[in-house]
Design an enzyme around this catalytic site. Sequence first.
Site, PDB file in Angstrom:
ATOM      1  N   ASP A  44       0.833  -1.206   0.000  1.00  0.00           N
ATOM      2  CA  ASP A  44       0.000   0.000   0.000  1.00  0.00           C
ATOM      3  C   ASP A  44       0.874   1.266   0.000  1.00  0.00           C
ATOM      4  O   ASP A  44       1.681   1.470   0.910  1.00  0.00           O
ATOM      5  CB  ASP A  44      -0.892  -0.066   1.254  1.00  0.00           C
ATOM      6  CG  ASP A  44      -2.027   0.918   1.220  1.00  0.00           C
ATOM      7  OD1 ASP A  44      -2.031   1.813   0.353  1.00  0.00           O
ATOM      8  OD2 ASP A  44      -2.909   0.810   2.085  1.00  0.00           O
ATOM      9  N   GLY A  88      -5.147   3.197  -8.035  1.00  0.00           N
ATOM     10  CA  GLY A  88      -5.370   3.420  -9.459  1.00  0.00           C
ATOM     11  C   GLY A  88      -4.570   4.572 -10.040  1.00  0.00           C
ATOM     12  O   GLY A  88      -4.766   4.939 -11.206  1.00  0.00           O
ATOM     13  N   ASP A 129     -10.624   3.754  -1.848  1.00  0.00           N
ATOM     14  CA  ASP A 129     -11.230   2.703  -1.011  1.00  0.00           C
ATOM     15  C   ASP A 129     -12.737   2.527  -1.229  1.00  0.00           C
ATOM     16  O   ASP A 129     -13.484   3.485  -1.420  1.00  0.00           O
ATOM     17  CB  ASP A 129     -11.019   3.028   0.471  1.00  0.00           C
ATOM     18  CG  ASP A 129      -9.580   2.812   0.891  1.00  0.00           C
ATOM     19  OD1 ASP A 129      -8.705   2.616   0.021  1.00  0.00           O
ATOM     20  OD2 ASP A 129      -9.331   2.834   2.107  1.00  0.00           O
TER      21      ASP A 129
HETATM   22  C1  GAL Z   1      -5.761   1.992   2.680  1.00  0.00           C
HETATM   23  C2  GAL Z   1      -6.180   0.807   1.833  1.00  0.00           C
HETATM   24  C3  GAL Z   1      -7.175   0.010   2.635  1.00  0.00           C
HETATM   25  C4  GAL Z   1      -6.513  -0.458   3.924  1.00  0.00           C
HETATM   26  C5  GAL Z   1      -5.947   0.738   4.698  1.00  0.00           C
HETATM   27  C6  GAL Z   1      -5.124   0.282   5.908  1.00  0.00           C
HETATM   28  O1  GAL Z   1      -4.845   2.762   1.968  1.00  0.00           O
HETATM   29  O2  GAL Z   1      -6.733   1.248   0.629  1.00  0.00           O
HETATM   30  O3  GAL Z   1      -7.645  -1.083   1.876  1.00  0.00           O
HETATM   31  O4  GAL Z   1      -5.482  -1.352   3.612  1.00  0.00           O
HETATM   32  O5  GAL Z   1      -5.138   1.541   3.874  1.00  0.00           O
HETATM   33  O6  GAL Z   1      -4.523   1.322   6.607  1.00  0.00           O
END
Ligand code: GAL
Length: 403
Positions: free
Chosen positions: A153, A203, A224
């Site tokens: 991430d 994306g 998200d």
């Molecule tokens: C976001 C991600 C989520 C989750 C979250 C955790 O950036 O899109 O799916 O993983 O971080 O902190």
Amino acid sequence: MRFATALTLAALALASLPITALAQSSASSQVVAATPPMGWNSWNYFAERVTDKDIRAAADQIVASGMRDAGYVYINIDDTWEGERDATGLLHTNSKFPDMKALADYVHSKGLKLGIYSGPGTKTCGGYAASLGHELQDAQMYAAWGIDYLKYDLCSFIPDVMQKQAPHDEAAQMRLMHAAYEKMGKALQSTHRPIVYSLCQYGWDSPWEWAPALGGNSWRTTGDIEPHWDRIYTILEQQAGLEKYAGPGHWNDPDMLEVGNGKLSLVENRSHFSMWAMLASPLLAGNDLPNMKPEITAILTNRDVIAIDQDHLGKQASRVYADGEVEVWTRPLSGGAMAVAILNAGSDRIATHPFHLNLAALGLHGSQQAKNLWTGSTMQLTENMPIELPSHDILLLRITAPK
Ligand code: GAL
């Protein structure tokens, strides 16, 4: 941050890759994630509260509910398992996850696989330690634990590296992002353990253009998901046109499932699941498994719908046409079959705006026999037939021998 111009940046990224790296990544991606990964992830229900106990309970319940036998095998720990690095740089777990190897052994003993989460910056989105400068060490640790899936991430890589090293130069920032994802892709490959590599960078910069060449097995296509219809439908709309990028080993990821979460009605849960299957999306449930209602289990374990998602051709659905608020999506299936989804995205019953099925627009000639995948019944489709659907409902069909 604005989205960068995709084509130029993708060309730059590809140009910087040696041919051998491209060949290796496409060879290994034929093995890993040959069909879209299926399983469960902790984030959508537990967020930062998840513990070792919750993961074990999810593993137990995925077996007891019949989900494992329906194809859900990855149990993925999302953010907040991380502790501190020691003097050697080795990352330890925090007190919520006392022994990751023991947890992996437990999950594997159930015939399941274990996934984990990190990112290319110094910190994850939740502010926990991420992998910057420790990519190989972390990949080797995952392999030693027996990890089978990594969600990577972007998060603090944006301020830590992109904005710091290339302020005001968006193209250079995107190149830094590609390089960071390539670095972890190579680190995972060097472990020789088949680990699904899931890119999570919302994306940005059209990852469908460059992620497969960097070893990515899936890439998020949007920000998200949230457990309400408007967000789910907004994400769905952004998938039209991406179908040509999906295929065995490399999938568009419109984000994890919200089936059974939030304020979704039964009809909306069904439509969400149907469309994610049409999209050949990873099917990662995100609900409270030990307290799952029978009607939610029934949705998540519908074998006919799962078979659409898991079809070996790996062809993601296209939106063929829309008539008012009714959308018709199709996808080719192996053996010459075809899946058709007719979705009433509007807030009214179609009866108030009569919808008539245009078979010719789907490339079909005259009457067709189809199976309704939610009722199990056979129906005859005829040119121009009226179809009535409640708001947000879907008619999901399989035509085994299209004419
Ligand atoms: C976001 C991600 C989520 C989750 C979250 C955790 O950036 O899109 O799916 O993983 O971080 O902190």
